[in-house]
Design a protein around this motif. Structure first.
Motif, mmCIF file in Angstrom:
data_model
loop_
_atom_site.group_PDB
_atom_site.id
_atom_site.type_symbol
_atom_site.label_atom_id
_atom_site.label_comp_id
_atom_site.label_asym_id
_atom_site.label_seq_id
_atom_site.Cartn_x
_atom_site.Cartn_y
_atom_site.Cartn_z
ATOM 1 N N LEU A 1 4.311 71.646 -35.671
ATOM 2 C CA LEU A 1 2.934 70.844 -35.703
ATOM 3 C C LEU A 1 3.241 69.594 -34.752
ATOM 4 O O LEU A 1 2.302 69.028 -34.357
ATOM 5 N N ALA A 2 4.372 69.229 -34.516
ATOM 6 C CA ALA A 2 4.680 68.168 -33.424
ATOM 7 C C ALA A 2 4.193 68.476 -32.113
ATOM 8 O O ALA A 2 3.438 67.880 -31.411
ATOM 9 N N LEU A 3 4.571 69.849 -31.984
ATOM 10 C CA LEU A 3 4.078 70.456 -30.390
ATOM 11 C C LEU A 3 2.396 70.616 -30.473
ATOM 12 O O LEU A 3 1.821 70.271 -29.339
ATOM 13 N N PHE A 4 2.082 70.966 -31.593
ATOM 14 C CA PHE A 4 0.432 70.988 -31.872
ATOM 15 C C PHE A 4 -0.254 69.776 -31.313
ATOM 16 O O PHE A 4 -1.264 69.670 -30.583
ATOM 17 N N TYR A 5 0.153 68.761 -31.910
ATOM 18 C CA TYR A 5 -0.471 67.479 -31.772
ATOM 19 C C TYR A 5 -0.100 66.694 -30.683
ATOM 20 O O TYR A 5 -1.318 66.103 -29.758
ATOM 21 N N VAL A 6 0.910 66.863 -30.202
ATOM 22 C CA VAL A 6 1.572 66.304 -28.873
ATOM 23 C C VAL A 6 0.597 67.053 -27.629
ATOM 24 O O VAL A 6 0.009 66.426 -26.687
ATOM 25 N N ARG A 7 0.499 68.264 -27.880
ATOM 26 C CA ARG A 7 0.117 69.100 -26.765
ATOM 27 C C ARG A 7 -1.589 68.625 -26.813
ATOM 28 O O ARG A 7 -2.401 68.701 -25.659
ATOM 29 N N ARG A 8 -1.932 68.735 -28.109
ATOM 30 C CA ARG A 8 -3.655 68.458 -28.215
ATOM 31 C C ARG A 8 -4.076 66.916 -27.886
ATOM 32 O O ARG A 8 -4.965 66.808 -27.014
ATOM 33 N N VAL B 1 3.579 59.818 -19.365
ATOM 34 C CA VAL B 1 5.097 59.785 -19.207
ATOM 35 C C VAL B 1 5.663 59.686 -20.767
ATOM 36 O O VAL B 1 6.295 60.397 -20.874
ATOM 37 N N LEU B 2 5.002 59.114 -21.694
ATOM 38 C CA LEU B 2 5.510 59.270 -22.927
ATOM 39 C C LEU B 2 5.129 60.428 -23.549
ATOM 40 O O LEU B 2 6.217 61.429 -24.166
ATOM 41 N N ALA B 3 4.025 60.810 -23.907
ATOM 42 C CA ALA B 3 3.786 62.237 -24.399
ATOM 43 C C ALA B 3 3.992 63.549 -23.551
ATOM 44 O O ALA B 3 4.626 64.507 -24.144
ATOM 45 N N GLY B 4 4.243 63.381 -22.321
ATOM 46 C CA GLY B 4 4.623 64.168 -21.424
ATOM 47 C C GLY B 4 6.136 64.738 -21.514
ATOM 48 O O GLY B 4 6.441 65.678 -21.728
ATOM 49 N N SER B 5 6.848 63.400 -21.776
ATOM 50 C CA SER B 5 8.333 63.644 -22.117
ATOM 51 C C SER B 5 8.614 64.333 -23.464
ATOM 52 O O SER B 5 9.362 65.236 -23.548
ATOM 53 N N VAL B 6 7.806 63.909 -24.492
ATOM 54 C CA VAL B 6 8.017 64.624 -25.726
ATOM 55 C C VAL B 6 7.332 65.890 -25.765
ATOM 56 O O VAL B 6 8.194 66.957 -26.429
ATOM 57 N N PHE B 7 6.504 66.252 -25.077
ATOM 58 C CA PHE B 7 5.938 67.700 -24.938
ATOM 59 C C PHE B 7 6.961 68.596 -24.143
ATOM 60 O O PHE B 7 7.331 69.568 -24.635
ATOM 61 N N THR B 8 7.417 67.896 -23.222
ATOM 62 C CA THR B 8 8.672 68.949 -22.366
ATOM 63 C C THR B 8 9.725 69.150 -23.363
ATOM 64 O O THR B 8 10.187 70.167 -23.276
ATOM 65 N N TYR B 9 10.150 68.267 -23.925
ATOM 66 C CA TYR B 9 11.201 68.436 -24.876
ATOM 67 C C TYR B 9 10.944 69.349 -26.080
ATOM 68 O O TYR B 9 12.099 70.295 -26.460
ATOM 69 N N LEU B 10 9.646 69.049 -26.382
ATOM 70 C CA LEU B 10 9.372 70.144 -27.719
ATOM 71 C C LEU B 10 9.203 71.617 -27.223
ATOM 72 O O LEU B 10 9.756 72.617 -27.704
ATOM 73 N N VAL B 11 8.926 71.694 -25.864
ATOM 74 C CA VAL B 11 8.826 73.155 -25.373
ATOM 75 C C VAL B 11 9.895 73.972 -25.191
ATOM 76 O O VAL B 11 10.014 74.703 -25.549
ATOM 77 N N PHE B 12 10.998 73.068 -24.731
ATOM 78 C CA PHE B 12 12.250 73.648 -24.435
ATOM 79 C C PHE B 12 13.278 73.710 -25.854
ATOM 80 O O PHE B 12 13.979 74.450 -25.858
ATOM 81 N N THR B 13 12.860 72.981 -26.645
ATOM 82 C CA THR B 13 13.739 72.964 -27.918
ATOM 83 C C THR B 13 12.936 73.225 -29.360
ATOM 84 O O THR B 13 13.279 72.761 -30.195
ATOM 85 N N ILE B 14 11.841 74.137 -29.115
ATOM 86 C CA ILE B 14 10.886 74.352 -30.122
ATOM 87 C C ILE B 14 11.676 75.080 -31.410
ATOM 88 O O ILE B 14 12.453 76.137 -31.264
#
Length: 149
Positions: free
Chosen positions: A114-121, A95-108
């Motif tokens: 780097l935030a997208l890289f680490y959350v995705r990883r 829930v936490l990392a998925g929300s952040v990942f979804t937000y970063l994918v749409f607003t990258i």
């Protein structure tokens, strides 16, 4: 279950996790693998990709890795409470990392690569099992020490 069988089954599950990692580009849709591996991602632009398909595949991969990790914990400790607690932790992380990942994918933007890289990883690799195995082992050893005193 005898210890040698438990070790054998845990070994098989670790090999399955390694196989998922090895065949990741075949099994999952993830154009960011090559982007982060081969490009100068701090200066390049993101490749064009299907946002919803990327998010769906990332969550599918996380779920697959989580189920295997929970199975490893279940075999290693044979304790229903540990499995329940680990499942809650994996869901909370999703829930936490998925929300952040979804937000970063749409607003990258370039400064968030780097935030997208680490959350995705954290979502696509079974890193959480490396934290939970020693933590539950320590918990188990600490409980046995208290009971024997």
């Amino acid at each position: 279950m005898k210890t040698r069988y438990r070790i054998f089954f845990i070994g098989i599950l670790v090999v399955v996790l390694a196989a998922i990692r090895y065949y990741e580009s075949i099994i999952f849709y993830d154009p960011l693998i090559d982007f982060f591996k081969y490009s100068d991602y701090l200066r390049d632009r993101l490749p064009d990709f299907d946002h919803s398909l990327l998010i769906l595949n990332t969550f599918f991969r996380y779920t697959l890795n989580s189920l295997i990790s929970i199975a490893i914990l279940a075999i290693a400790f044979i304790d229903r409470n540990i499995v329940k607690f680990a499942t809650v932790l994996f869901l909370l992380l999703l829930v936490l990392a998925g929300s952040v990942f979804t937000y970063l994918v749409f607003t990258i933007e370039n400064e968030h690569f780097l935030a997208l890289f680490y959350v995705r990883r954290f979502l696509i690799h079974p890193i959480f099992i490396l934290v939970l195995l020693p933590a539950f082992y320590y918990y188990r050893m600490n409980n046995h020490a208290k009971k024997s005193v």
